[in-house]
Design an enzyme around this catalytic site. Structure first.
Site, mmCIF file in Angstrom:
data_model
loop_
_atom_site.group_PDB
_atom_site.id
_atom_site.type_symbol
_atom_site.label_atom_id
_atom_site.label_comp_id
_atom_site.label_asym_id
_atom_site.label_seq_id
_atom_site.Cartn_x
_atom_site.Cartn_y
_atom_site.Cartn_z
ATOM 1 N N ALA A 75 25.831 23.146 -14.544
ATOM 2 C CA ALA A 75 26.378 23.177 -13.153
ATOM 3 C C ALA A 75 25.787 22.016 -12.256
ATOM 4 C CB ALA A 75 26.549 24.331 -12.332
ATOM 5 N N THR A 76 24.458 21.951 -12.421
ATOM 6 C CA THR A 76 23.637 21.056 -11.512
ATOM 7 C C THR A 76 23.929 19.440 -11.998
ATOM 8 O OG1 THR A 76 21.507 22.534 -11.494
ATOM 9 C CG2 THR A 76 21.439 20.243 -11.348
ATOM 10 N N GLN A 183 28.989 30.373 -9.572
ATOM 11 C CA GLN A 183 28.852 31.967 -9.402
ATOM 12 C C GLN A 183 30.004 32.400 -9.512
ATOM 13 O OE1 GLN A 183 25.972 33.505 -9.187
ATOM 14 N NE2 GLN A 183 24.584 31.871 -8.870
ATOM 15 N N SER A 203 29.224 26.554 -14.934
ATOM 16 C CA SER A 203 27.994 26.710 -15.790
ATOM 17 C C SER A 203 28.152 27.816 -16.733
ATOM 18 C CB SER A 203 26.879 27.284 -14.744
ATOM 19 O OG SER A 203 25.695 27.465 -15.637
ATOM 20 N N HIS A 205 25.539 29.660 -18.476
ATOM 21 C CA HIS A 205 24.439 30.599 -18.536
ATOM 22 C C HIS A 205 24.714 31.881 -17.308
ATOM 23 C CE1 HIS A 205 21.555 29.626 -15.255
ATOM 24 N NE2 HIS A 205 21.947 28.622 -15.496
ATOM 25 N N THR A 243 25.464 12.819 -27.912
ATOM 26 C CA THR A 243 25.969 13.773 -29.140
ATOM 27 C C THR A 243 26.258 14.863 -28.317
ATOM 28 O OG1 THR A 243 24.585 12.433 -30.472
ATOM 29 C CG2 THR A 243 25.426 14.749 -31.041
ATOM 30 N N CYS A 328 16.209 28.388 -8.670
ATOM 31 C CA CYS A 328 15.648 27.157 -8.524
ATOM 32 C C CYS A 328 14.639 26.880 -7.324
ATOM 33 C CB CYS A 328 16.841 26.207 -8.707
ATOM 34 S SG CYS A 328 18.339 26.309 -8.042
HETATM 35 C C1 LIG Z 1 26.092 27.777 -6.901
HETATM 36 C C2 LIG Z 1 25.433 27.212 -7.921
HETATM 37 N N1 LIG Z 1 25.718 26.005 -8.374
HETATM 38 C C3 LIG Z 1 24.930 25.506 -9.356
HETATM 39 C C4 LIG Z 1 23.958 25.924 -9.922
HETATM 40 C C5 LIG Z 1 23.119 25.138 -11.006
HETATM 41 O O1 LIG Z 1 23.514 25.791 -12.218
HETATM 42 P P1 LIG Z 1 22.892 25.264 -13.815
HETATM 43 O O2 LIG Z 1 21.733 26.388 -13.902
HETATM 44 O O3 LIG Z 1 24.087 25.514 -14.520
HETATM 45 O O4 LIG Z 1 22.296 24.034 -13.484
HETATM 46 C C6 LIG Z 1 23.546 27.394 -9.662
HETATM 47 C C7 LIG Z 1 22.528 28.086 -10.508
HETATM 48 O O5 LIG Z 1 21.734 28.862 -9.850
HETATM 49 C C8 LIG Z 1 24.490 27.875 -8.595
HETATM 50 O O6 LIG Z 1 23.987 29.198 -8.425
#
Ligand SMILES: Cc1ncc(COP(=O)(O)O)c(C=O)c1O
Length: 386
Positions: A75-76, A183, A203, A205, A243, A328
């Site tokens: 998601a980042t 989330q 995301s 995970h 890839t 993070c």
């Molecule tokens: C709301 C939100 N956006 C984005 C992310 C980032 O996700 P990813 O770990 O898949 O990069 C997170 C991860 O904590 C999140 O909680």
């Protein structure tokens, strides 16, 4: 041997579901699925077909079966692609983004980058319960607003925004809407068809899938364009070259299909477990829930425990694993910016913890968590000088 600590940090990441692993294995091993999905031969076609199936699973799970799914590393990256990609592609159309002060760093940091090159960014302040004022959102939109970028559910408080109404405002004002559903996807029912939403970040995970895979979903059939962040390949129409990690993609598809199937029963169980936790803990004096009690993810309990530092409580309870906020930003050791944006003082933010439960949390885990936390809170308060 002592048993491992009880895991109460499902918002940071979830364990891989064994069913997801089973779906992934044929695409990791010397089987038929190991091929490069861009290769024009039997093995490539096998991998490509599996990825197409995964894209359908993901799109269906978020309620937009016709959507275009662009695979990312998580998601980042999806948030970065949405913000930077849209802002750069449509630079001539608008020069203003609306987001909120309580967003994940992967929304806030790209906004800061864009501001360096002249983008105007409005950071909406959440209300005391973590919800955004819909009037403030509507009022923030101007003629040069290009994009609204908001999380559906907050990663720290679990507070859920009114996606239906936010989508209606975006539609009415003719502004692109990007939603970070990292989330919320798989944790609650999303509005059917995601009206008003142009882009969704996901995301794997956070949803019992593998780490290192996510997606930016383009919901509408009418094309929204984006400038790529990376260059060097024709995969995904050049929007995200490289890839394909087929096994991870298959895992994400399976994880989302599984979450969709399990959603009603899981939400019910999470509600019941979180309620037990909440009732037992708020029965201690000076313990309150941060954020809306009504509009929140069923598995998230963000608590303020007066006079007890969250990190002290963490050290005092090695039998449990929980956090104070997003993983993070944990290394920054700063009190939660999300809670402060909601009006909590630095001290109140420091006295807060996030408990998030999940698929593998048991009823015994809840009982033990209550016992351990109540004992530790009382002990820490007894030792406190004031
Ligand atoms: C709301 C939100 N956006 C984005 C992310 C980032 O996700 P990813 O770990 O898949 O990069 C997170 C991860 O904590 C999140 O909680």
């Amino acid at each position: 041997m002592s048993s491992p600590p009880i895991y109460l940090d499902y918002a940071a990441t979830t364990p891989l579901d064994k069913r997801v692993l089973a779906a992934m294995l044929p695409f990791l091993q010397e089987d038929e699925g190991f091929g490069n999905a861009s290769s024009e031969h039997y093995y490539g076609h096998q991998a490509l077909a599996a990825q197409q199936c995964a894209a359908e699973q993901v799109a269906t799970a978020v309620g937009v079966p016709e959507a275009r799914v662009v695979w990312t590393s998580g998601a980042t990256e999806a948030n970065n692609l949405a913000l930077l990609g849209i802002a750069r592609f449509y630079a001539k159309r608008g020069n203003h983004i609306v987001t909120s002060a309580q967003e994940h760093a992967s929304i806030l940091e790209p906004c800061r980058e864009l501001a360096k090159s002249g983008m105007r960014v409005t950071y909406l302040q959440p209300q005391a319960d973590g919800r955004l004022s819909l009037d403030a959102l509507a009022n923030a939109i101007t003629a040069d607003t290009l994009l609204i970028s908001l999380a559906h559910a907050n990663s720290e408080t679990g507070v859920v925004q009114d996606l239906q109404e936010i989508g209606a405002i975006a539609t009415k004002k003719g502004v692109l809407l990007h939603i970070d559903a990292a989330q919320s996807a798989g944790k609650l029912e999303l509005p059917e068809g995601l009206p008003g939403v142009a882009l969704v970040s996901l995301s794997a995970h956070k949803n019992y899938g593998p780490k290192g895979i996510g997606a930016l979903v383009f919901t509408s059939k009418s094309r929204v364009h984006c400038q790529p962040l990376f260059f060097g390949g024709a995969q995904q129409a050049g929007l995200r070259p490289g890839t394909f990690p087929t096994a991870s993609i298959v895992g994400m598809g399976e994880a989302f299909a599984l979450s969709q199937q399990l959603l009603p029963s899981e939400v019910k169980r999470m509600h019941a477990y979180c309620d037990r936790l909440r009732k037992a803990l708020v029965s201690l004096s000076g313990v309150t829930v941060n954020g809306s009690s009504r509009h929140r993810l069923a598995h998230n309990l963000n608590l303020r425990i007066e006079g007890v530092h969250g990190d002290a409580l963490n050290y005092a309870t090695p039998e449990l694993v929980f956090s104070q906020g997003a993983a993070c930003s944990a290394s920054q050791q700063a009190p939660s910016a999300v809670l402060q944006a909601m009006g909590l003082t630095v001290a109140q933010a420091r006295d807060s913890i996030r408990l998030t439960i999940g698929r593998f949390t048991t009823s015994d885990d809840i009982d033990k968590t209550v016992r351990v936390l109540c004992r530790a809170i009382q002990r820490l308060r007894a030792c406190s000088p004031c």
